[in-house]
Motif scaffolding. Structure first.
Motif, PDB file in Angstrom:
ATOM      1  N   THR A 301      -5.798   7.926  13.206  1.00 31.87           N
ATOM      2  CA  THR A 301      -4.841   7.712  12.119  1.00 31.87           C
ATOM      3  C   THR A 301      -3.864   6.614  12.530  1.00 31.87           C
ATOM      4  OG1 THR A 301      -5.007  10.018  11.425  1.00 31.87           O
ATOM      5  CG2 THR A 301      -3.075   8.771  10.678  1.00 31.87           C
ATOM      6  N   ILE A 302      -3.723   5.626  11.674  1.00 31.19           N
ATOM      7  CA  ILE A 302      -2.829   4.502  11.964  1.00 31.19           C
ATOM      8  C   ILE A 302      -1.511   4.706  11.240  1.00 31.19           C
ATOM      9  CG2 ILE A 302      -2.520   2.014  11.810  1.00 31.19           C
ATOM     10  CD1 ILE A 302      -4.727   2.875  13.739  1.00 31.19           C
ATOM     11  N   GLU A 303      -0.434   4.741  11.991  1.00 32.93           N
ATOM     12  CA  GLU A 303       0.910   4.841  11.432  1.00 32.93           C
ATOM     13  C   GLU A 303       1.680   3.587  11.826  1.00 32.93           C
ATOM     14  OE1 GLU A 303       1.939   7.096   9.456  1.00 32.93           O
ATOM     15  OE2 GLU A 303       0.474   8.732   9.700  1.00 32.93           O
ATOM     16  N   TRP A 315      -3.319  -7.640  12.300  1.00 36.48           N
ATOM     17  CA  TRP A 315      -3.810  -7.937  10.957  1.00 36.48           C
ATOM     18  C   TRP A 315      -5.340  -7.876  10.911  1.00 36.48           C
ATOM     19  CZ3 TRP A 315      -7.128 -11.151   8.446  1.00 36.48           C
ATOM     20  CH2 TRP A 315      -7.040 -11.155   7.056  1.00 36.48           C
ATOM     21  N   GLY A 316      -5.989  -8.523  11.879  1.00 37.43           N
ATOM     22  CA  GLY A 316      -7.444  -8.619  11.846  1.00 37.43           C
ATOM     23  C   GLY A 316      -8.136  -7.279  11.980  1.00 37.43           C
ATOM     24  N   LEU A 317      -7.698  -6.453  12.947  1.00 37.44           N
ATOM     25  CA  LEU A 317      -8.364  -5.167  13.151  1.00 37.44           C
ATOM     26  C   LEU A 317      -8.025  -4.187  12.041  1.00 37.44           C
ATOM     27  CD1 LEU A 317      -8.215  -4.585  17.007  1.00 37.44           C
ATOM     28  CD2 LEU A 317      -9.863  -5.875  15.643  1.00 37.44           C
ATOM     29  N   ALA A 318      -6.798  -4.224  11.537  1.00 36.01           N
ATOM     30  CA  ALA A 318      -6.450  -3.345  10.422  1.00 36.01           C
ATOM     31  C   ALA A 318      -7.274  -3.687   9.194  1.00 36.01           C
ATOM     32  CB  ALA A 318      -4.961  -3.460  10.110  1.00 36.01           C
ATOM     33  N   THR A 319      -7.398  -4.966   8.890  1.00 36.15           N
ATOM     34  CA  THR A 319      -8.159  -5.389   7.721  1.00 36.15           C
ATOM     35  C   THR A 319      -9.633  -5.049   7.879  1.00 36.15           C
ATOM     36  OG1 THR A 319      -6.573  -7.176   7.343  1.00 36.15           O
ATOM     37  CG2 THR A 319      -8.700  -7.356   6.241  1.00 36.15           C
ATOM     38  N   ALA A 320     -10.158  -5.247   9.087  1.00 37.91           N
ATOM     39  CA  ALA A 320     -11.573  -4.952   9.332  1.00 37.91           C
ATOM     40  C   ALA A 320     -11.881  -3.477   9.169  1.00 37.91           C
ATOM     41  CB  ALA A 320     -11.964  -5.414  10.728  1.00 37.91           C
ATOM     42  N   SER A 321     -10.923  -2.621   9.496  1.00 36.67           N
ATOM     43  CA  SER A 321     -11.179  -1.182   9.442  1.00 36.67           C
ATOM     44  C   SER A 321     -10.640  -0.533   8.174  1.00 36.67           C
ATOM     45  CB  SER A 321     -10.566  -0.503  10.676  1.00 36.67           C
ATOM     46  OG  SER A 321      -9.193  -0.814  10.811  1.00 36.67           O
ATOM     47  N   VAL A 323      -7.576  -0.555   6.891  1.00 41.56           N
ATOM     48  CA  VAL A 323      -6.217  -0.027   6.978  1.00 41.56           C
ATOM     49  C   VAL A 323      -5.267  -1.021   6.302  1.00 41.56           C
ATOM     50  CG1 VAL A 323      -4.331   0.637   8.525  1.00 41.56           C
ATOM     51  CG2 VAL A 323      -6.717   1.179   9.129  1.00 41.56           C
ATOM     52  N   ALA A 324      -4.518  -0.556   5.341  1.00 49.73           N
ATOM     53  CA  ALA A 324      -3.594  -1.434   4.627  1.00 49.73           C
ATOM     54  C   ALA A 324      -2.396  -1.763   5.509  1.00 49.73           C
ATOM     55  CB  ALA A 324      -3.121  -0.762   3.342  1.00 49.73           C
TER      56      ALA A 324
END
Length: 607
Positions: A301-303, A315-321, A323-324
């Motif tokens: 879970t990303i907080e 930005w890159g890993l959040a977008t790839a997975s 995650v907003a």
């Protein structure tokens, strides 16, 4: 295909020191065609048919930096980094020590398929690229310095498109620089322009065994900017042999997870956690990516609470997975991130619209790309009522048999834009709808805006059909005078003065600079007009001498780079008319007249 009411999109075309000097002189994937889109296109089909849709900058002397051990990755300009980052050396990174025999066994490519770094790029001359010898005799160290210090994005959409074409062209590596390092500089500039896919193509133009530490770092940036961590996997074993960068250690774990080795991936990420190689959200995002692989069982879970800075890694890993990223963090990022987001397939089309406006106004997205995006938006989940209404109106603007209705819809589309940048983006969006309007006296009052919209897609011939219906000295007349590919007679001094009397002084100066630089005014009239308009085209400075010299040596790639140096300003308000004159004249001299015409027209329409 449901919701697609215009022909489907092809992939996007791959394709301030100078500005200050010019101002001083005044005061004192299958890609689209990489040729400027629309040049010489035939008139659109009859209305009964469907129309066919053709940061702060890095500090001076800062190259793409190499991270120290323990740092995830250096973010791009405008994306804050962790404190304590060392100041990178301004000199090119030397070629890495040759790989060992054991390492070379990982690179099993036959000799005939290996590519030399003496020539690097994604597209050749036949595909719309610039000539391989485009840099001519220019010193590579000089060119690297220009690219590294260039304050991107630049003012002109059309010059940005031309600069992208140059940077992805298959070009000979100039003297006195390493070929892989020079490719890294090209890709780094593309990333700062918002051109993530183009940067990735340049990186992929170098064989892995020829990578240098500098190119390793830029390759990681390109993978993050395209939200494609899998791009790191074939590079990771080689990069690990050259650097202890924490980013590549985490890439090893992510790649193990993505390749269906969850046990190995888990051990690697757990080791990174124990050794505190990375902590917090940076480690969690890497764990999120590796858990997305086959048989991945890690639920993460990303907080974002407590995260106050957005890096390229985040930005890159959040977008790839999926995650907003919170809007507050996005607002702190450099403008290039808007270009990355506009083309991120993992972001839903409705969420990309605002970023798409920026990207279209900068040349990252073409008319075709914008039309394709809006055609997806109409029926997509999460589309607001206002955006769905715009999509429906746009469909009518492209397909209605009623010319007056089309013009009315387009006028409303442009008038409701919230700012000049969005208005220009909507002109890009409607370019081929505007080209579908039959030239007629009844629509003459809207000719200026219709022509300006067509020219955002390079539709010069459809625009020129309006010549009989525009009044001499009007905005539509001026744009046709600058861009008509079949123009015969020169523009007379009296006509230039007539336009001056109808518009503000700055727009008149830019028109004169464009038409004079294109050679569409009698040479004998230019000195008197330059004096009357207050445009010191004969003033000398280092930038003027450099771009003129490159043009005389017939070095189109050098000219394009120097032209971009002359437009290092966020908008056209900072571009000196004298600089525009030299840019247009130099581009025309090296065979890029089509681009020069579009840049001149853009200056007048966006002034």
């Amino acid at each position: 295909m449901p919701g697609r009411w215009v022909a489907s999109l092809g992939a996007i075309a791959l394709a301030g020191a100078g500005a200050a000097l010019a101002a001083q002189s005044q005061d004192q994937d299958a890609p689209e065609s990489l040729l400027p889109e629309g040049f010489g296109d035939p008139a659109p089909p009859p209305p009964a048919d469907r129309p066919r849709p053709q940061t702060p900058p890095p500090p001076a002397g800062t190259p793409p930096p190499a991270s120290r051990p323990g740092e995830i990755v250096q973010p791009l300009p405008g994306l804050p980094t962790a404190p304590g980052l060392p100041t990178p050396s301004p000199t090119p990174t030397p070629t890495a020590t040759p790989l060992t025999a054991a390492e070379l066994l990982q690179y099993d490519l036959p000799d005939y398929a290996r590519r030399s770094t003496a020539r690097v790029g994604a597209i050749g001359l036949a595909e719309g690229g610039l000539p391989a010898n485009g840099f001519g005799r220019s010193d590579g160290r000089f060119l690297e310095g220009l690219m590294r210090r260039l304050d991107a994005p630049i003012a002109s959409r059309w010059l940005s498109i031309t600069l992208r074409r140059m940077l992805v062209s298959r070009l000979d590596t100039p003297a006195n620089v390493n070929g892989a390092d020079f490719a890294a500089e090209r890709a780094w500039l593309l990333l700062r322009m918002g051109e993530a896919q183009a940067a990735r193509d340049v990186v992929n133009g170098v064989d892995t065994e020829n990578f240098t530490p500098k190119l390793d770092q830029v390759a990681m940036q390109a993978a993050l900017a395209t939200a494609d961590p899998a791009m790191l996997c074939p590079l990771q074993p080689f990069a690990m042999a050259r650097t202890r960068d924490t980013g590549w250690r985490l890439a090893e774990a992510m790649c193990a997870g993505l390749s269906g080795e969850p046990s190995r991936a888990g051990k690697l990420i757990d080791a990174a956690r124990r050794q505190r190689a990375a902590t917090g959200i940076d480690l969690l995002l890497a764990e999120k990516v590796l858990g997305a692989g086959a048989q991945g069982r890690r639920a993460v879970t990303i907080e974002w609470d407590g995260v106050d800075r957005l890096s390229a890694w985040r930005w890159g890993l959040a977008t790839a997975s999926g995650v907003a990223v919170p809007d507050t963090l996005l607002a702190s990022a450099g403008p290039q991130v808007r270009g990355w987001a506009a083309r991120a397939a993992s972001i839903a089309p409705p969420a990309r619209l605002r970023d798409a406006d920026w990207a279209a106004s900068q040349g990252v997205l073409s008319n075709l790309a914008m039309v394709d995006l809006w055609s997806q938006v109409e029926d997509a989940d999460g589309t607001s009522n206002s955006d769905a209404s715009i999509a429906r109106d746009l469909r009518a603007a492209y397909t209605s048999a009623d010319m007056a209705e089309r013009v009315s819809i387009l006028a409303q589309l442009w008038s409701e834009a919230s700012d000049p940048r969005q208005r220009h983006a909507r002109m890009v969006l409607a370019a081929r709808a505007a080209a579908g309007i039959r030239p007629a006296e009844a629509q003459a009052a809207s000719a200026g805006d219709l022509i300006a919209s067509m020219l955002t897609a390079g539709l010069d011939r459809p625009a020129a059909r309006w010549r009989p219906f525009v009044e001499a000295g009007s905005q539509g007349w001026a744009l046709i005078a600058l861009t008509d590919p079949d123009a015969g007679a020169a523009v007379g001094q009296s006509e230039v003065n007539a336009y001056r009397g109808a518009v503000d002084e700055r727009r008149a100066q830019l028109f004169f600079a464009g038409v004079a630089g294109l050679g569409r005014v009698e040479a004998g009239d230019i000195p008197a007009l330059a004096q009357a308009f207050g445009v010191p085209i004969n003033a000398e400075n280092g930038w003027v001498r450099a771009i003129r010299g490159a043009a005389e040596r017939r070095e189109p790639a050098t000219v394009v780079l120097l032209a971009a140096v002359g437009m290092q300003t966020p908008d056209w308000g900072g571009v000196a008319p004298a600089a525009l004159f030299h840019i247009v004249a130099a581009l025309r001299q090296v065979g890029l007249e089509g681009e020069a015409r579009m840049i001149a027209a853009e200056a007048v329409s966006r002034a």
